[in-house]
Scaffold this motif. Structure first.
Motif, PDB file in Angstrom:
ATOM      1  N   LEU A   2      -3.649   5.575  -2.881  1.00 30.84           N
ATOM      2  CA  LEU A   2      -2.788   4.406  -2.708  1.00 30.84           C
ATOM      3  C   LEU A   2      -2.897   3.512  -3.935  1.00 30.84           C
ATOM      4  CD1 LEU A   2      -3.562   3.400   1.004  1.00 30.84           C
ATOM      5  CD2 LEU A   2      -2.008   5.156   0.134  1.00 30.84           C
ATOM      6  N   PRO A   3      -1.829   2.750  -4.224  1.00 28.13           N
ATOM      7  CA  PRO A   3      -0.522   2.717  -3.559  1.00 28.13           C
ATOM      8  C   PRO A   3       0.317   3.945  -3.916  1.00 28.13           C
ATOM      9  CG  PRO A   3      -0.509   1.249  -5.446  1.00 28.13           C
ATOM     10  CD  PRO A   3      -1.917   1.757  -5.323  1.00 28.13           C
ATOM     11  N   VAL A   4       1.143   4.355  -2.965  1.00 29.65           N
ATOM     12  CA  VAL A   4       1.926   5.572  -3.149  1.00 29.65           C
ATOM     13  C   VAL A   4       3.309   5.386  -2.545  1.00 29.65           C
ATOM     14  CG1 VAL A   4       1.041   6.593  -1.004  1.00 29.65           C
ATOM     15  CG2 VAL A   4       1.920   8.083  -2.796  1.00 29.65           C
ATOM     16  N   LEU A   5       4.292   6.030  -3.154  1.00 24.77           N
ATOM     17  CA  LEU A   5       5.641   6.070  -2.596  1.00 24.77           C
ATOM     18  C   LEU A   5       5.892   7.470  -2.055  1.00 24.77           C
ATOM     19  CD1 LEU A   5       8.904   4.557  -3.918  1.00 24.77           C
ATOM     20  CD2 LEU A   5       8.880   6.978  -3.285  1.00 24.77           C
ATOM     21  N   GLY A  60       5.279   2.259 -11.395  1.00 30.11           N
ATOM     22  CA  GLY A  60       4.052   2.939 -11.782  1.00 30.11           C
ATOM     23  C   GLY A  60       3.247   3.430 -10.590  1.00 30.11           C
ATOM     24  N   LEU A  61       3.948   3.814  -9.507  1.00 30.61           N
ATOM     25  CA  LEU A  61       3.272   4.272  -8.297  1.00 30.61           C
ATOM     26  C   LEU A  61       3.128   5.796  -8.288  1.00 30.61           C
ATOM     27  CD1 LEU A  61       5.117   2.183  -5.536  1.00 30.61           C
ATOM     28  CD2 LEU A  61       2.951   1.647  -6.670  1.00 30.61           C
ATOM     29  N   ASP A 121       0.817  -1.213   0.000  1.00 33.18           N
ATOM     30  CA  ASP A 121       0.000   0.000   0.000  1.00 33.18           C
ATOM     31  C   ASP A 121       0.852   1.265   0.000  1.00 33.18           C
ATOM     32  OD1 ASP A 121      -2.692  -1.201   0.237  1.00 33.18           O
ATOM     33  OD2 ASP A 121      -1.941  -1.903   2.175  1.00 33.18           O
ATOM     34  N   LEU A 122       1.901   1.264   0.825  1.00 34.93           N
ATOM     35  CA  LEU A 122       2.786   2.425   0.903  1.00 34.93           C
ATOM     36  C   LEU A 122       4.236   1.974   0.885  1.00 34.93           C
ATOM     37  CD1 LEU A 122       0.271   3.257   3.139  1.00 34.93           C
ATOM     38  CD2 LEU A 122       1.551   5.374   2.996  1.00 34.93           C
ATOM     39  N   VAL A 123       5.040   2.709   0.133  1.00 38.57           N
ATOM     40  CA  VAL A 123       6.493   2.571   0.185  1.00 38.57           C
ATOM     41  C   VAL A 123       7.011   3.905   0.719  1.00 38.57           C
ATOM     42  CG1 VAL A 123       8.617   2.153  -1.098  1.00 38.57           C
ATOM     43  CG2 VAL A 123       6.499   1.001  -1.790  1.00 38.57           C
TER      44      VAL A 123
END
Length: 289
Positions: free
Chosen positions: A177-180, A142-143, A117-119
């Protein structure tokens, strides 16, 4: 709502102690000659992840790092603070990677982890200061990405609300989300290690760290959580030509320790006359005012 969070962390040479042996003949950093530390801004990123874990029950925090076997210390330091697991990318084929090759390796590992979900990572590492790896990982996967974050405020309806630093102030942004997310060093500092967790994980190692004759060897059979996950290029289905030196178009020419010397100095007393003279000089030179 529970979240699956991966923190990107790096063991870096302490750049405050750069000496004559800091470089190898190939132009890469001689990490064995320098003290190794947890990259400072990655600690800020870890703290943001742990706060989300506390806020959203059922969430997990895993730490992903790449380096030689001794980089397992980064995972241990994270476990001591409350992380749930970790993965060490260690393979001679990863050695000498620049930001492009590093981001490729990390992206392949995140794909293997799956359903993230999150980086979250630090804005940049002190051994390179490029701030490129986080955005490159996001691009490869592709985030969505948000950089220069000060705080991850909350997550609702699969959208993260983040306060970030910009020139001249701060702004609040929302990202699905998903998001970095990359985190600044001005974000909340990492919490101290928890004594109970230190006792639980102090013998946690990846297989390549072990000598085989440790007094606590039997513990690895009894407590599987003490065996940290280590992955090679093959384990993450990586393309060897895109890893390490072969996948790195950037080459470091040299690393030097530079000490700035003042060209001139002035000694002042604490008298009103000296202080007024200094303020006038600073104003005249437009250093202040």
């Amino acid at each position: 709502m529970s979240l699956k969070i991966v923190v990107l962390a790096k063991q870096v040479p302490d750049t405050r102690n750069v000496g004559k042996d800091a470089m190898t003949a190939e132009g890469t950093v001689n990490r064995a000659a320098l003290p190794a530390i947890f990259n400072p801004e990655d600690l800020n990123a870890l703290e943001q992840a742990l706060r989300l874990k506390e806020k959203y029950p059922g969430s997990t925090v895993g730490v992903l790092t790449m380096g030689p076997p001794r980089a397992g210390e980064i995972i241990r330091q994270s476990l001591y603070r409350g992380a749930d697991t970790g993965w060490l990318l260690t393979d001679k084929k990863f050695a000498g990677a620049d930001s492009l090759a590093t981001s490729y390796a990390l992206a392949t590992a995140i794909e293997k982890i799956g359903n993230v979900d999150l980086v979250i990572g630090g804005r940049q590492a002190i051994d390179g200061d490029t701030a490129q790896v986080g955005p490159q990982v996001a691009q490869k996967l592709g985030l969505n990405q948000v950089t220069y974050a000060e705080e991850i405020l909350h997550i609702e309806d699969r959208k993260a609300t983040i306060r970030r630093q910009i020139d001249g102030g701060v702004e609040t942004v929302e990202a699905p989300l998903p998001v970095l997310i990359t985190v600044n060093g001005t974000a909340a500092p990492a919490r101290p290690c928890n004594a109970k967790l230190v006792m639980k994980y102090k013998y946690a190692t990846c297989p390549m760290e072990r000598k085989g004759d440790e007094a606590w060897t039997a513990l690895y059979e009894e407590r599987p959580y003490l065996t940290l996950t280590q992955w090679s290029v093959a384990d993450v289905n990586g393309d060897e030509t895109q890893c390490g030196l072969s996948g790195s178009p950037t080459k470091v020419k040299s690393v030097k320790n530079i000490v700035f010397q003042a060209k001139e100095s002035k000694t002042l007393t604490g008298s009103d006359e000296d202080i007024q003279g200094l303020v006038k000089e600073l104003l005249d030179e437009k250093i202040i005012g």
